[in-house]
Structure formats: C-alpha cells, structure tokens
Design a protein around this motif. Structure first.
Motif, mmCIF file in Angstrom:
data_model
loop_
_atom_site.group_PDB
_atom_site.id
_atom_site.type_symbol
_atom_site.label_atom_id
_atom_site.label_comp_id
_atom_site.label_asym_id
_atom_site.label_seq_id
_atom_site.Cartn_x
_atom_site.Cartn_y
_atom_site.Cartn_z
ATOM 1 N N ALA A 101 0.746 -1.125 -0.124
ATOM 2 C CA ALA A 101 -0.134 -0.079 0.054
ATOM 3 C C ALA A 101 0.860 1.116 -0.020
ATOM 4 O O ALA A 101 1.962 1.105 0.455
ATOM 5 N N VAL A 102 0.325 2.503 -0.459
ATOM 6 C CA VAL A 102 1.168 3.584 -0.516
ATOM 7 C C VAL A 102 1.567 4.022 1.112
ATOM 8 O O VAL A 102 0.669 3.821 2.128
ATOM 9 N N GLY A 103 2.767 4.308 1.133
ATOM 10 C CA GLY A 103 3.306 4.586 2.289
ATOM 11 C C GLY A 103 4.056 3.466 3.017
ATOM 12 O O GLY A 103 5.095 3.500 4.002
ATOM 13 N N ASP A 104 4.037 2.498 2.314
ATOM 14 C CA ASP A 104 4.846 1.234 2.900
ATOM 15 C C ASP A 104 6.266 1.276 2.711
ATOM 16 O O ASP A 104 6.571 1.877 1.568
ATOM 17 N N ALA A 105 7.022 1.000 3.485
ATOM 18 C CA ALA A 105 8.481 0.825 3.371
ATOM 19 C C ALA A 105 9.025 -0.594 2.351
ATOM 20 O O ALA A 105 8.371 -1.490 2.992
ATOM 21 N N VAL A 106 9.504 -0.381 1.493
ATOM 22 C CA VAL A 106 10.102 -1.307 0.668
ATOM 23 C C VAL A 106 11.674 -1.538 0.705
ATOM 24 O O VAL A 106 12.329 -0.474 0.241
ATOM 25 N N TRP A 107 12.309 -2.671 0.984
ATOM 26 C CA TRP A 107 13.682 -2.652 0.784
ATOM 27 C C TRP A 107 14.196 -3.192 -0.619
ATOM 28 O O TRP A 107 13.529 -4.053 -0.924
ATOM 29 N N VAL A 108 15.015 -2.482 -1.083
ATOM 30 C CA VAL A 108 15.447 -2.744 -2.454
ATOM 31 C C VAL A 108 16.940 -2.668 -2.763
ATOM 32 O O VAL A 108 17.326 -1.812 -2.212
ATOM 33 N N HIS A 109 17.445 -3.740 -3.411
ATOM 34 C CA HIS A 109 18.844 -3.809 -3.682
ATOM 35 C C HIS A 109 19.197 -3.357 -4.999
ATOM 36 O O HIS A 109 18.121 -3.799 -6.084
ATOM 37 N N GLY A 110 20.047 -2.906 -5.494
ATOM 38 C CA GLY A 110 20.350 -2.601 -6.750
ATOM 39 C C GLY A 110 20.587 -1.095 -7.188
ATOM 40 O O GLY A 110 20.683 -0.162 -6.464
ATOM 41 N N PRO A 111 20.155 -0.825 -8.493
ATOM 42 C CA PRO A 111 20.004 -1.588 -9.620
ATOM 43 C C PRO A 111 21.233 -2.219 -10.136
ATOM 44 O O PRO A 111 22.279 -2.088 -10.008
ATOM 45 N N ARG A 112 20.966 -3.554 -10.773
ATOM 46 C CA ARG A 112 22.002 -4.220 -11.663
ATOM 47 C C ARG A 112 21.475 -4.425 -13.223
ATOM 48 O O ARG A 112 20.100 -4.372 -13.338
ATOM 49 N N ASN A 113 22.126 -4.664 -13.947
ATOM 50 C CA ASN A 113 22.145 -4.719 -15.470
ATOM 51 C C ASN A 113 22.525 -5.783 -16.062
ATOM 52 O O ASN A 113 23.863 -5.904 -16.345
ATOM 53 N N THR A 114 21.714 -7.011 -16.297
ATOM 54 C CA THR A 114 22.219 -8.369 -17.224
ATOM 55 C C THR A 114 21.591 -8.371 -18.205
ATOM 56 O O THR A 114 21.757 -9.460 -19.192
ATOM 57 N N PHE A 115 21.013 -6.966 -18.778
ATOM 58 C CA PHE A 115 20.046 -7.045 -19.975
ATOM 59 C C PHE A 115 20.597 -5.774 -20.659
ATOM 60 O O PHE A 115 19.620 -4.917 -20.972
#
Length: 298
Positions: free
Chosen positions: A81-95
């Motif tokens: 939902a809007v306002g949720d914290a989201v843990w994200v790694h990256g970015p990485r590019n294999t394409f």
C-alpha cells in the motif's frame, strides 16, 4: 536501500505499477535501460525490471503481474500500500542495450517492462526501431497508453500471434534483436538461422530436464561435496557452512555467480550470455549443474 511506495496503479489485468522513492526525497542510483532491482518481500526476494525514465533520479517504477500459480512474491507485491517501506537492492543490469544501427524489440506480456525504456532510448537517440508487443488480450497488455507511435500490438484474441520467423527473416547484421517474454517466444526468437545472437531476458531459470548427481570441489580447501539430483549446489554449500551470497534462488539475478576453475558447468540461469556460457568460467550455484566434478573458486 529503504524506499517508500508513493503510488500504485492498476495498469492492466492483474498488473500493478508501483512507484518508489527515497523517504528523504534524495536522488536514487543511476541506471540504464534493461536494469532490474531486487525487491525484498518478507522472506522472499524478487527481481523486477525498472520501467521508468533513467533521467528521473527521484522515482523508480516497477510493474508486477500477479502470478496465481507462483510462489507468493507477486501476491505480496500486489498487497503493498502507499506509504509502505520497501527494501530494494540494486540496480543491476544483465540485459543492457548495446549500440546498434537498428533495433527490433519483441515483448510478450509483462516482458514489456525492460523493453519500454529501451524503445524510449532508441527513439530519443534517433535510431530506427520496431517493437512487436504480444499479449493474451488488449486489457492484459501493460503500458498501452505510454507506448510510442508505431508499436505493433498483437492481442492474440484479436489478431493471433505474430509470425516471428517471417519477422526475424528480415533482419540483418546491423539490427540488434531484443526479446523478453515467455519461454516459447524466446525459443522462437533464439532459433533464427542467421545473424548475431538475440539478446533475451527470461522470467525464470532454464529448464533442467532430468538432473543428475555430481560433485563440487572447493579450491581453497580441497573439500569435495556431493550434489544429489534433488539439491542445488547452493543448498549443498550452505549445508556445509560455506557462505555464498544469494538473492533469488531462481537463476535470474546473478548474485550467486561463482568462479569455475575446472569442469564443465551446465548453465540453467537467465543471466549469462551465450558467449559467457561457452567460456564456462562462472556459474550460478542456485540452479546450474554439471555431469562431472566442478572445481569452484571458493
């Protein structure tokens, strides 16, 4: 990094577009078309292609199709939902998008996500391009309202599938072919008889077939570990207390790439290029196997 979900939109049947920003509004890391991020969803990690504008350093967008027969990652993404914290790694590019005189892009379903920034880049650079976008039905095709003029839409319930063989027969060595979609589409594109190998990105690891048992040897210690048919190299390494970085366990992210000093790996990942597979000096221990002993750089 810890990001915040600032917007979510339904953009096609079972497809949600999620917009992520830093909580302090600061700049996000740079990226190029074809890049993906690893999104942590509880105890699961899933890879999603960035489909926003690389010039916009404030917001990352990812599009997620709900997979009813999946393992739960897409359902968790749809529940955000809007306002949720989201843990994200990256970015990485294999394409990555390589320089070319012309481009032919082929997208199937949610495979449009990495292709869309590529098309925009080619158009902005004035490089001739063609995009063939295939979907089950028009309402299931994401980003219909954002596509540049000239895109060839193929809703299968209206016009049937495109003739990929005929499409590819008209390409020459100056045309770079990019494809992301289901395995049947990738197989058809990859089987073209002439020209450079196409650039493809898969949704999941390559099929293993009937896996057999083999052994891995750790170069640093000489320890030999048997790998049963029903376990991955990563499973065996972890059980032996060998620390290996991993993320997806599906052969799609490249985090667990490990050096191979001897032996012939059988690659089942979606990360390595055909040239890298032929060299055989690395493998993804989460999915790839062998018919004989492998000596790993561990």
């Amino acid at each position: 990094m810890d990001l915040v979900l600032v917007d979510r939109q339904s953009i096609a049947d079972d497809v949600v577009l999620l917009s992520l920003r830093r909580e302090d509004g600061g700049a996000l890391p740079p990226w190029e078309p074809g890049a993906h991020v690893d999104v942590v969803l509880g105890d699961l990690v899933r890879q999603y292609s960035l489909c926003s504008d690389p010039a916009d350093r404030t917001t990352w967008r990812i599009a997620v199709r709900r997979a009813e027969d999946g393992r739960g990652g897409s359902s968790r993404a749809h529940a955000l939902a809007v306002g949720d914290a989201v843990w994200v790694h990256g970015p990485r590019n294999t394409f990555p998008l390589v320089p070319a005189a012309r481009y032919l892009f082929v997208a199937g379903g949610i495979g449009i996500t990495p292709i869309l920034p590529m098309v925009r880049r080619a158009a902005a650079d004035g490089i001739p391009w063609r995009l063939v976008y295939v979907g089950r039905r028009r309402s299931a095709m994401a980003f219909r309202d954002e596509l540049p003029d000239g895109v060839e839409l193929h809703p299968r319930d209206e016009v049937g599938p495109p003739d990929l063989a005929a499409l590819l027969s008209g390409t020459d060595d100056g045309t770079a072919v990019y494809c992301c979609g289901p395995e049947r589409m990738l197989a058809a594109v990859s089987s073209r008889p002439r020209g450079p190998s196409p650039h493809v990105e898969r949704f999941s690891a390559l099929p293993v077939g009937e896996p057999g048992a083999f052994e891995v040897e750790l170069a640093s210690s000489g320890l030999v570990l048997p790998v049963p048919a029903d376990r991955s190299v990563l499973d065996v390494l972890e059980a032996a207390g060998v620390a290996v970085l991993w993320s997806c366990r599906e052969g799609t992210c490249g985090t667990c790439e490990t050096g191979v000093l001897a032996g012939a790996p059988e690659h089942h990942d979606t990360v390595l290029t055909e040239d890298e597979r032929r060299v055989g000096d690395v493998l993804m221990v989460c999915v790839s196997r062998s018919s004989g002993r492998l000596v790993l750089d561990l």
